[in-house]
Scaffold this active site. Sequence first.
Site, PDB file in Angstrom:
ATOM      1  N   ASP A 139     -25.873   3.473  16.898  1.00  0.00           N
ATOM      2  CA  ASP A 139     -27.065   3.489  16.059  1.00  0.00           C
ATOM      3  C   ASP A 139     -27.337   4.933  15.661  1.00  0.00           C
ATOM      4  O   ASP A 139     -26.543   5.829  15.966  1.00  0.00           O
ATOM      5  CB  ASP A 139     -28.258   2.836  16.775  1.00  0.00           C
ATOM      6  CG  ASP A 139     -28.686   3.584  18.032  1.00  0.00           C
ATOM      7  OD1 ASP A 139     -28.454   4.805  18.132  1.00  0.00           O
ATOM      8  OD2 ASP A 139     -29.253   2.940  18.929  1.00  0.00           O
ATOM      9  N   GLN A 140     -28.450   5.167  14.974  1.00  0.00           N
ATOM     10  CA  GLN A 140     -28.661   6.512  14.432  1.00  0.00           C
ATOM     11  C   GLN A 140     -29.003   7.543  15.505  1.00  0.00           C
ATOM     12  O   GLN A 140     -29.104   8.721  15.193  1.00  0.00           O
ATOM     13  CB  GLN A 140     -29.730   6.490  13.339  1.00  0.00           C
ATOM     14  CG  GLN A 140     -31.129   6.202  13.830  1.00  0.00           C
ATOM     15  CD  GLN A 140     -32.134   6.251  12.678  1.00  0.00           C
ATOM     16  OE1 GLN A 140     -31.786   5.974  11.537  1.00  0.00           O
ATOM     17  NE2 GLN A 140     -33.362   6.609  12.965  1.00  0.00           N
TER      18      GLN A 140
END
Lengths: 156, 156, 156, 156
Positions: free
Chosen positions: D19-20
Amino acid sequence: MDTTSWRTIQFRVRYGETDQMGVVYHANYLNWFEWGRTELIREAGFSYRQVEERGVLLPVTDASLTYKRPARYDDVVEVRTWIDQFSTVRLVFAYEIHRPEDGTLLVTGQTSHVFTDPNLRPVRLDRQLPELYERLRAEYERGGKRLRAAHLEDRA
Amino acid sequence: MDTTSWRTIQFRVRYGETDQMGVVYHANYLNWFEWGRTELIREAGFSYRQVEERGVLLPVTDASLTYKRPARYDDVVEVRTWIDQFSTVRLVFAYEIHRPEDGTLLVTGQTSHVFTDPNLRPVRLDRQLPELYERLRAEYERGGKRLRAAHLEDRA
Amino acid sequence: MDTTSWRTIQFRVRYGETDQMGVVYHANYLNWFEWGRTELIREAGFSYRQVEERGVLLPVTDASLTYKRPARYDDVVEVRTWIDQFSTVRLVFAYEIHRPEDGTLLVTGQTSHVFTDPNLRPVRLDRQLPELYERLRAEYERGGKRLRAAHLEDRA
Amino acid sequence: MDTTSWRTIQFRVRYGETDQMGVVYHANYLNWFEWGRTELIREAGFSYRQVEERGVLLPVTDASLTYKRPARYDDVVEVRTWIDQFSTVRLVFAYEIHRPEDGTLLVTGQTSHVFTDPNLRPVRLDRQLPELYERLRAEYERGGKRLRAAHLEDRA
């Protein structure tokens, strides 16, 4: 046809990849394409992690999939990946997903990518990361170009 | 153009939908397309659950996506869906994903479907489930057909 | 019990969230928990995107789930979220997932989080982002603390 | 400790699993647990597909995870799985996820399961599928029971 013209990975279908239709949920094949090209890049001599660490990204600009037969839970599936088009600013990966057990072709598709910097601005790969450019070009020569030529012969 | 020609849903981008590039992972848009057509079918008068309960499935046979701009975490995004092609045996949904906040078009695409029974054998929708056939045809008339006509006018 | 003691979101189960057992794949509920706490934080006055932009992350250190009944495709489900424990360095969110249509409790669970900087090093929230600290503390007072007290009364 | 007391799988972290935050999204580890127990069951002599085809399901009733260190994109990770508790009506799998490259323990956890028929009604495994019961019991004896004994010794 020379079977070394594409790169292959094999794995089993996971439970969480199925849906209530009893087959693999259609969006998951796009993930499998990614796994295929990741290993192609690795076999070409780089890991995609190294590519990103050197400041080059390959975001997807287009994707297409044709669903011929469904994969099912616990099937061993094989993703065949090759570089179908290649230039200094973009490339196209092509894919076939097979079920080796019975030789069924399940899904075909393509993803198009541009080379960018970490801010998603386009770059020329031959200038930004010439070593990777050469390796992917060699991969294209041995793989995608050969497959295309074979296709043209088939049609002749 | 009549803004009622497509069906829309809006939702926020979830954290788990991003990847380490800091944007939405490209395979997730294919899920969003599914959410869009699910609500179109519901607004046409059926839930897709009811459709399946009556023995009709709409497996995807082809999908294509064009990525123009990335969606980011917590963005409100809007999926616009319409029926672009329609017959007794198949239909094509078309999609546009927008970010209403700044009016940016993020992704466009299409998914093609055939009508099948629960064993994934093709059926004619007008025979198998005539009520749904009529509603989707009406939806096609008001939506996809009108959008197509508008496109042709734009080009004329 | 005061129904404002938790924050709620409602949404429909998506097709891709089911598996071939015909119910929601068990890992997806952990995503739903995330959606629940995201909206709680937003209702407390911050978006989690803003929190991250100010240099504070809330990585998960522990998670637990109890599966009571399965959610099914197209069900409307409700996630109720509250802050169950709170300090300057960590917090615990608690969750209940219900199906409002028939009042069934489907899943309960908790996730524990620490406050960190972008390099995942622990920070004290009251020093790093006092405004958020105050809001989450207020949220804890109105929600989790009250629910806990109610539970103790129930047992008395 | 006898290293054959657990079953292991190894694989690389995929891009779509990040994910980010730049690490693996926390819900994905619950998928990895599933892959671990699937291979344990296979090595015990059955595929889980065969188990389901014989009318026995193992739905998850509880899951817990402790996150110690994050896995990152392209890491080779190893899931170690063993049966920690076992009876005629339920079993508990325990898991450790390691990064072999540097010997880091990343995540630990457990999932509890009951044996059910396809309608999710509880069954006794020794009656419904005695062959699988015997094999899982043997797996428990060689794995989980031994690890538990070793733990008790460590504490003595």
